[in-house]
Scaffold this motif. Sequence first.
Motif, PDB file in Angstrom:
ATOM      1  N   VAL A  91     -25.844 -10.677  25.103  1.00  0.00           N
ATOM      2  CA  VAL A  91     -27.054  -9.155  25.149  1.00  0.00           C
ATOM      3  C   VAL A  91     -27.485  -8.005  26.134  1.00  0.00           C
ATOM      4  O   VAL A  91     -27.948  -8.861  27.054  1.00  0.00           O
ATOM      5  CB  VAL A  91     -28.510 -10.032  24.315  1.00  0.00           C
ATOM      6  N   THR A  92     -26.922  -7.530  26.027  1.00  0.00           N
ATOM      7  CA  THR A  92     -27.115  -6.493  27.213  1.00  0.00           C
ATOM      8  C   THR A  92     -28.919  -6.170  27.344  1.00  0.00           C
ATOM      9  O   THR A  92     -29.397  -5.650  26.241  1.00  0.00           O
ATOM     10  CB  THR A  92     -26.603  -5.115  27.369  1.00  0.00           C
ATOM     11  N   VAL A  93     -29.454  -6.728  28.817  1.00  0.00           N
ATOM     12  CA  VAL A  93     -30.776  -6.317  29.294  1.00  0.00           C
ATOM     13  C   VAL A  93     -30.902  -5.102  30.056  1.00  0.00           C
ATOM     14  O   VAL A  93     -30.054  -5.046  31.003  1.00  0.00           O
ATOM     15  CB  VAL A  93     -31.386  -7.775  29.995  1.00  0.00           C
ATOM     16  N   ASP A  94     -31.709  -4.813  30.261  1.00  0.00           N
ATOM     17  CA  ASP A  94     -32.138  -3.556  30.748  1.00  0.00           C
ATOM     18  C   ASP A  94     -33.399  -3.547  31.454  1.00  0.00           C
ATOM     19  O   ASP A  94     -34.205  -4.410  31.125  1.00  0.00           O
ATOM     20  CB  ASP A  94     -32.027  -1.922  29.811  1.00  0.00           C
ATOM     21  N   ALA A  95     -33.406  -2.075  32.046  1.00  0.00           N
ATOM     22  CA  ALA A  95     -34.588  -2.712  33.867  1.00  0.00           C
ATOM     23  C   ALA A  95     -35.817  -2.721  32.326  1.00  0.00           C
ATOM     24  O   ALA A  95     -36.970  -2.920  32.972  1.00  0.00           O
ATOM     25  CB  ALA A  95     -34.528  -2.100  34.303  1.00  0.00           C
ATOM     26  N   ASN A  96     -36.137  -1.428  31.364  1.00  0.00           N
ATOM     27  CA  ASN A  96     -37.258  -1.977  30.757  1.00  0.00           C
ATOM     28  C   ASN A  96     -37.250  -2.046  29.442  1.00  0.00           C
ATOM     29  O   ASN A  96     -38.479  -2.078  28.609  1.00  0.00           O
ATOM     30  CB  ASN A  96     -36.614   0.076  30.320  1.00  0.00           C
ATOM     31  N   LEU A  97     -36.362  -3.234  29.596  1.00  0.00           N
ATOM     32  CA  LEU A  97     -36.084  -3.788  28.202  1.00  0.00           C
ATOM     33  C   LEU A  97     -36.729  -3.595  27.069  1.00  0.00           C
ATOM     34  O   LEU A  97     -37.563  -3.739  25.804  1.00  0.00           O
ATOM     35  CB  LEU A  97     -37.552  -4.862  28.531  1.00  0.00           C
ATOM     36  N   ASP A  98     -35.958  -1.877  26.600  1.00  0.00           N
ATOM     37  CA  ASP A  98     -36.010  -1.421  25.414  1.00  0.00           C
ATOM     38  C   ASP A  98     -34.681  -1.907  24.677  1.00  0.00           C
ATOM     39  O   ASP A  98     -34.648  -1.284  23.388  1.00  0.00           O
ATOM     40  CB  ASP A  98     -36.569  -0.208  25.945  1.00  0.00           C
ATOM     41  N   PHE A  99     -33.943  -2.266  25.747  1.00  0.00           N
ATOM     42  CA  PHE A  99     -32.924  -3.035  25.073  1.00  0.00           C
ATOM     43  C   PHE A  99     -31.523  -1.532  23.918  1.00  0.00           C
ATOM     44  O   PHE A  99     -31.091  -1.560  23.456  1.00  0.00           O
ATOM     45  CB  PHE A  99     -32.648  -4.145  23.629  1.00  0.00           C
ATOM     46  N   ARG A 100     -31.849  -0.839  24.265  1.00  0.00           N
ATOM     47  CA  ARG A 100     -31.553   1.188  24.312  1.00  0.00           C
ATOM     48  C   ARG A 100     -29.886   0.560  24.432  1.00  0.00           C
ATOM     49  O   ARG A 100     -28.926   1.244  23.348  1.00  0.00           O
ATOM     50  CB  ARG A 100     -32.416   1.942  24.735  1.00  0.00           C
ATOM     51  N   THR A 101     -29.623   0.425  25.413  1.00  0.00           N
ATOM     52  CA  THR A 101     -28.189   0.226  25.601  1.00  0.00           C
ATOM     53  C   THR A 101     -27.249  -0.640  24.471  1.00  0.00           C
ATOM     54  O   THR A 101     -26.230  -0.828  24.061  1.00  0.00           O
ATOM     55  CB  THR A 101     -27.916  -0.474  27.785  1.00  0.00           C
ATOM     56  N   HIS A 102     -27.798  -2.284  25.038  1.00  0.00           N
ATOM     57  CA  HIS A 102     -27.723  -3.123  23.532  1.00  0.00           C
ATOM     58  C   HIS A 102     -27.563  -2.421  22.497  1.00  0.00           C
ATOM     59  O   HIS A 102     -26.193  -2.588  21.475  1.00  0.00           O
ATOM     60  CB  HIS A 102     -28.646  -4.115  23.619  1.00  0.00           C
ATOM     61  N   ILE A 103     -28.497  -2.098  21.967  1.00  0.00           N
ATOM     62  CA  ILE A 103     -28.731  -1.636  21.069  1.00  0.00           C
ATOM     63  C   ILE A 103     -27.152  -0.444  20.473  1.00  0.00           C
ATOM     64  O   ILE A 103     -26.713  -0.401  19.462  1.00  0.00           O
ATOM     65  CB  ILE A 103     -29.660  -0.741  20.208  1.00  0.00           C
ATOM     66  N   GLN A 104     -27.620   0.761  21.421  1.00  0.00           N
ATOM     67  CA  GLN A 104     -26.116   1.273  21.180  1.00  0.00           C
ATOM     68  C   GLN A 104     -24.806   0.495  21.562  1.00  0.00           C
ATOM     69  O   GLN A 104     -24.193   1.481  20.872  1.00  0.00           O
ATOM     70  CB  GLN A 104     -25.647   2.912  22.521  1.00  0.00           C
ATOM     71  N   ASN A 105     -24.701   0.102  21.869  1.00  0.00           N
ATOM     72  CA  ASN A 105     -22.854  -1.060  22.604  1.00  0.00           C
ATOM     73  C   ASN A 105     -22.954  -0.868  21.076  1.00  0.00           C
ATOM     74  O   ASN A 105     -21.604  -1.031  20.069  1.00  0.00           O
ATOM     75  CB  ASN A 105     -23.485  -1.517  23.153  1.00  0.00           C
ATOM     76  N   SER A 106     -23.415  -1.960  20.381  1.00  0.00           N
ATOM     77  CA  SER A 106     -23.579  -2.467  18.671  1.00  0.00           C
ATOM     78  C   SER A 106     -23.077  -1.169  18.064  1.00  0.00           C
ATOM     79  O   SER A 106     -22.174  -1.349  17.758  1.00  0.00           O
ATOM     80  CB  SER A 106     -25.092  -3.110  18.980  1.00  0.00           C
ATOM     81  N   ILE A 107     -23.892  -0.375  17.885  1.00  0.00           N
ATOM     82  CA  ILE A 107     -23.682   0.807  16.981  1.00  0.00           C
ATOM     83  C   ILE A 107     -22.178   1.140  17.211  1.00  0.00           C
ATOM     84  O   ILE A 107     -21.462   1.288  16.440  1.00  0.00           O
ATOM     85  CB  ILE A 107     -24.914   2.241  17.132  1.00  0.00           C
ATOM     86  N   ASN A 108     -22.101   1.544  18.537  1.00  0.00           N
ATOM     87  CA  ASN A 108     -20.443   2.220  18.571  1.00  0.00           C
ATOM     88  C   ASN A 108     -19.195   0.726  18.698  1.00  0.00           C
ATOM     89  O   ASN A 108     -18.673   1.509  18.156  1.00  0.00           O
ATOM     90  CB  ASN A 108     -20.108   1.784  20.069  1.00  0.00           C
ATOM     91  N   LYS A 109     -19.596  -0.290  18.238  1.00  0.00           N
ATOM     92  CA  LYS A 109     -18.982  -1.302  18.349  1.00  0.00           C
ATOM     93  C   LYS A 109     -18.882  -1.371  16.364  1.00  0.00           C
ATOM     94  O   LYS A 109     -17.516  -1.258  15.812  1.00  0.00           O
ATOM     95  CB  LYS A 109     -19.079  -2.566  18.389  1.00  0.00           C
ATOM     96  N   THR A 110     -20.099  -1.417  15.867  1.00  0.00           N
ATOM     97  CA  THR A 110     -19.477  -1.160  14.588  1.00  0.00           C
ATOM     98  C   THR A 110     -18.984  -0.230  13.310  1.00  0.00           C
ATOM     99  O   THR A 110     -18.004   0.015  13.433  1.00  0.00           O
ATOM    100  CB  THR A 110     -20.860  -1.191  13.714  1.00  0.00           C
TER     101      THR A 110
END
Length: 239
Positions: A91-110
């Motif tokens: 899980v990609t944890v970001d400084a804002n704790l909104d996990f936008r980076t993790h969500i975008q990475n998951s979407i790109n992968k799918t």
Amino acid sequence: MPENTASSCPLFADDTKLYRKIGNEEDREILQADLDNLQKWSDDWLLKFHPNKCKVLQVKGSPNNNRTYRLANQSGEVILEKIVSEKDIGVTVDANLDFRTHIQNSINKTNSVLGIIRRSFTYLDKTLFKQLFKALVRPHLEYAASAWSPYKLKDCQMIENVQRRATKLLSGFKDPSYEERLKKLKLPTLKHRRIRGDLINDFKIVNKKFDERVTSNIFVNDTNERTRGHTFNNVATRS
């Protein structure tokens, strides 16, 4: 190792995290002292840290500061790199704790996986599509969802759009609405599955199915007996 630090020090396999709420200069000194203690522990037990792989992540809510943290190695002290996001156990944890980076990475992968499916199969029936989607696509969008589950409408729609596009791969499924396609496929929305997963985890926490050392502070019992029924009616989430 955790016994040598004043800050929280969770471990997983060969990964070590050190975190502390920073409110003043004293907290920063304590965190640096904990790093020094970990370095001493590694020297004593001959298990060396890799300073170039150690990062500093300042999460949302922490006061803005330019304080640097150090970790020693054979060549001397190394200033630890400051980052804005880091992948932790998938899980990609970001400084804002909104996990936008993790969500975008998951979407790109799918989206990449869906592209492979579209190019590899000239014809998909409902049974084959569901098997491929459940095995190859949906797990990327649900892994550890209880940790990063979005609350913003935009993020929820971005995730749901993956399944919305995927259901159009089937012949004759382009014209019906998204709700009609899900009904024909007997699939729930991804948002529904995240809510269902949260409820299952809540049940397990309240009924002590998880390790209580980890979940003891998540829920508290309201001692007010104003409600009728079983004792869990008064369970409340701790903020």
